[in-house]
Design a protein around this motif. Structure first.
Motif, PDB file in Angstrom:
ATOM      1  N   GLU A 162      -2.074   2.352  -9.410  1.00 35.66           N
ATOM      2  CA  GLU A 162      -1.267   1.452  -8.840  1.00 35.66           C
ATOM      3  C   GLU A 162       0.291   2.156  -8.738  1.00 35.66           C
ATOM      4  OE1 GLU A 162      -1.068  -2.255 -10.626  1.00 35.66           O
ATOM      5  OE2 GLU A 162       1.189  -2.708 -10.075  1.00 35.66           O
ATOM      6  N   ASP A 185      -1.621  -3.173   9.568  1.00 37.30           N
ATOM      7  CA  ASP A 185      -1.408  -4.524   8.990  1.00 37.30           C
ATOM      8  C   ASP A 185      -0.407  -3.997   7.792  1.00 37.30           C
ATOM      9  OD1 ASP A 185      -2.438  -6.105  10.720  1.00 37.30           O
ATOM     10  OD2 ASP A 185      -4.188  -6.578   9.493  1.00 37.30           O
ATOM     11  N   TYR A 243      -1.989  -0.444  -4.003  1.00 41.60           N
ATOM     12  CA  TYR A 243      -3.179  -0.201  -4.647  1.00 41.60           C
ATOM     13  C   TYR A 243      -3.686   1.113  -4.365  1.00 41.60           C
ATOM     14  CZ  TYR A 243      -1.803  -4.752  -6.599  1.00 41.60           C
ATOM     15  OH  TYR A 243      -1.290  -5.899  -7.239  1.00 41.60           O
ATOM     16  N   GLU A 283      -8.661   4.216  -0.219  1.00 42.22           N
ATOM     17  CA  GLU A 283      -8.288   3.214   0.396  1.00 42.22           C
ATOM     18  C   GLU A 283      -6.831   2.926  -0.090  1.00 42.22           C
ATOM     19  OE1 GLU A 283     -10.410  -0.484   0.075  1.00 42.22           O
ATOM     20  OE2 GLU A 283      -9.017  -1.641   1.612  1.00 42.22           O
ATOM     21  N   ARG A 291      -3.733  -0.072  -0.386  1.00 40.09           N
ATOM     22  CA  ARG A 291      -3.579  -1.437   0.291  1.00 40.09           C
ATOM     23  C   ARG A 291      -2.387  -1.932  -0.385  1.00 40.09           C
ATOM     24  NH1 ARG A 291      -7.179  -5.808   2.174  1.00 40.09           N
ATOM     25  NH2 ARG A 291      -6.114  -7.612   1.904  1.00 40.09           N
ATOM     26  N   ARG A 348       0.338  -4.351  -1.555  1.00 38.98           N
ATOM     27  CA  ARG A 348       0.560  -5.836  -2.333  1.00 38.98           C
ATOM     28  C   ARG A 348       1.196  -6.626  -1.411  1.00 38.98           C
ATOM     29  NH1 ARG A 348       3.501  -7.389  -8.041  1.00 38.98           N
ATOM     30  NH2 ARG A 348       2.436  -9.173  -8.394  1.00 38.98           N
ATOM     31  N   ARG A 349       0.602  -7.832  -1.306  1.00 34.97           N
ATOM     32  CA  ARG A 349       0.862  -9.185  -0.509  1.00 34.97           C
ATOM     33  C   ARG A 349       1.502 -10.114  -1.600  1.00 34.97           C
ATOM     34  NH1 ARG A 349       0.275  -8.956   4.981  1.00 34.97           N
ATOM     35  NH2 ARG A 349      -0.627  -7.041   5.694  1.00 34.97           N
ATOM     36  N   LEU A 350       2.734 -10.597  -1.236  1.00 32.54           N
ATOM     37  CA  LEU A 350       3.122 -11.998  -1.925  1.00 32.54           C
ATOM     38  C   LEU A 350       3.869 -12.953  -1.167  1.00 32.54           C
ATOM     39  CD1 LEU A 350       4.795 -10.126  -5.203  1.00 32.54           C
ATOM     40  CD2 LEU A 350       2.667 -11.281  -5.047  1.00 32.54           C
ATOM     41  N   PRO A 351       3.918 -14.102  -1.369  1.00 30.78           N
ATOM     42  CA  PRO A 351       4.295 -15.381  -0.281  1.00 30.78           C
ATOM     43  C   PRO A 351       5.744 -14.920  -0.478  1.00 30.78           C
ATOM     44  CG  PRO A 351       3.568 -16.266  -2.665  1.00 30.78           C
ATOM     45  CD  PRO A 351       2.981 -14.701  -2.509  1.00 30.78           C
ATOM     46  N   PRO A 352       6.452 -15.115   0.497  1.00 28.39           N
ATOM     47  CA  PRO A 352       7.989 -14.822   0.606  1.00 28.39           C
ATOM     48  C   PRO A 352       8.660 -15.760  -0.314  1.00 28.39           C
ATOM     49  CG  PRO A 352       6.928 -16.247   2.532  1.00 28.39           C
ATOM     50  CD  PRO A 352       6.033 -15.576   1.988  1.00 28.39           C
ATOM     51  N   ASN A 372      11.525 -18.551  -1.702  1.00 33.12           N
ATOM     52  CA  ASN A 372      12.113 -19.316  -1.055  1.00 33.12           C
ATOM     53  C   ASN A 372      13.757 -19.342  -1.280  1.00 33.12           C
ATOM     54  OD1 ASN A 372      12.565 -20.719  -3.389  1.00 33.12           O
ATOM     55  ND2 ASN A 372      10.622 -21.735  -3.164  1.00 33.12           N
ATOM     56  N   GLU A 429      14.440 -19.449  -4.885  1.00 31.83           N
ATOM     57  CA  GLU A 429      14.145 -18.271  -5.775  1.00 31.83           C
ATOM     58  C   GLU A 429      14.792 -17.019  -5.771  1.00 31.83           C
ATOM     59  OE1 GLU A 429       9.106 -19.040  -5.769  1.00 31.83           O
ATOM     60  OE2 GLU A 429       9.994 -18.192  -4.065  1.00 31.83           O
TER      61      GLU A 429
END
Lengths: 222, 202
Positions: B104, B141, B153, B171, B173, B175-179, B181, B184
């Motif tokens: 990581e 992407d 990762y 590979e 990749r 990390r994807r997290l929700p934006p 708000n 927050e």
């Protein structure tokens, strides 16, 4: 030594869900998966009662009372965690009752002899030989009756079976189970769920599961 | 063991889905497709079944995947003591990846061709390492996520495709997290300001 041939992890969450929301386009809109994965998603079913999504590395299946996300890419265990955690961060008012963090692995043994010997070590055949000529272990389930070591409601469960995927293989499943219903009986929101699938807690769960499997694999009968 | 009915709770296979082709073909094709989906779902998620001896087995809609024999084998169980929290089967047709090594990392610096990163060896007890990666290794992407501090990762392992062919792959990749708000972001700013104040920064 046996070699790991298939390795998977999953989250199983019991609660009250709106399956229709779990669509690849929604996951991409929430920036939880890349747009190209949403576009390329296969075998999609999204209805008010059931959602099934297949991405190259994860499968999600959601009914009104159950959410399951599974990967067979052990390089993507943390990505799976990010996806599930991210989804329920967005859906923060979802009522949750139970959580299962599961690890599944198939190991291939070098020979039929070592494969059988492993079964004999876990389930000695002395008693069984009094009724069968050649008894063989097919499946075994052990549950931690004393509860979780962290004191939270729930338990650990280990299943060991002859693999149906790998020749001369043994299948392990470790279930790290949490009960999230407080005494009132009312389901909790995701505020109780998210710490349990945090990076640290999930990491500990994976480590514990691998430790259990390694212990069984390396058990010499003494 | 054989099963003529799919009790796995997985997506029905075959061309029963309302897919893009159906949508383009117009309403009649779509209705036929949806009827087919309905029939398969009914078959897949039926909760009651009788055997040749007239015995009836009940299965919760959401129960673990079971072959038919196993389903009837549970009929003598006086009490189901374990909630059905087990998994759908790991399916043959799925691609699989077994990692040989995993790290990581987070991005420290980047230029036009490469980025450097701090890495933690996940398998080897958290050993810290430095790494330099070619931008060509990053999926298109993920390029928008490539910033200083971005977490990713990195895995090296063997990938088994749906034809059971195996190859060794590396590979990356991100990390994807929700934006976050507005609330927050405001909370994070407040926490940062508190830390700055405690450090004597005004």
């Amino acid at each position: 030594m046996p070699t790991r041939e298939i390795s998977g992890a999953s989250f199983v969450i019991v609660g009250t869900f709106n399956p229709a929301i779990f669509h690849p386009a929604w996951l991409a809109a929430q920036e939880l998966i890349p747009p190209s994965e949403a576009t390329d998603a296969k075998n999609i079913i999204v209805t008010s009662d059931l959602s099934v999504i297949q991405l190259p590395w994860v499968r999600m299946q959601v009914t009104t009372d159950r959410f399951i996300a599974t990967t067979t890419h052990d390089s993507h265990f943390n990505t799976l965690r990010d996806l599930v955690s991210g989804a329920f961060e967005v859906l923060r008012h979802t009522p949750i009752r139970q959580l299962g963090i599961n690890v599944e692995q198939h190991y291939k043994f070098e020979s039929e002899e070592t494969w059988n010997a492993f079964g004999h070590r876990l389930a000695p055949k002395k008693i069984w030989k009094q009724m069968f000529r050649d008894p063989g272990m097919r499946a075994m389930t052990i549950v931690e009756k004393a509860g979780r070591t962290d004191g939270l409601p729930g338990l650990y469960r280990v299943d060991v079976e002859a693999s149906v995927k790998v020749k001369l293989g043994v299948y392990f499943r470790v279930n790290d189970h949490y009960e999230l219903q407080p005494k009132s009986g009312e389901p909790v929101g995701t505020s109780e769920l998210l710490p349990l699938i945090s990076k640290n807690n999930f990491g500990e769960s994976l480590k514990r599961a691998q430790g259990m499997i390694d212990l069984l694999i390396n058990y010499d009968g003494n | 063991m054989e099963t003529d009915v799919e009790f796995s709770g997985t997506a029905p296979r075959g061309n029963v889905f309302a897919n893009e082709t159906d949508l383009r073909a117009g309403p009649s094709r779509l209705v036929a497709s949806l009827e087919s989906v309905k029939a398969r779902l009914t078959e897949t998620f039926t909760t009651e079944k009788s055997d040749e001896k007239g015995r009836t087995a009940h299965r919760p809609l959401s129960s673990a995947p079971q072959l038919e024999e196993e389903w009837f084998a549970t009929m003598n169980t006086a009490e189901v003591v374990w909630p059905s929290m087990t998994l759908p089967p790991l399916e043959d047709e799925h691609e699989q990846f077994v990692a040989l090594h995993q790290w990581e990392g987070y991005v420290v610096d980047l230029n036009e061709k490469t980025f450097t990163a701090k890495l933690i060896d996940v398998a080897e007890g958290g050993t810290r390492e430095d790494g330099e990666f070619d931008l060509k290794q990053v999926s298109n992407d993920d390029l928008p996520l490539l910033k200083r501090g971005a977490v990713f990762y990195w895995s090296i392992g063997y990938h088994t495709d749906t034809a059971r062919r195996r190859r060794t792959v590396s590979e990356l990749r991100f990390r994807r997290l929700p934006p976050l708000n507005h609330d927050e972001i405001a909370t994070a700013r407040k926490a940062a300001q508190t830390i700055l104040t405690e450090l004597g920064h005004r």
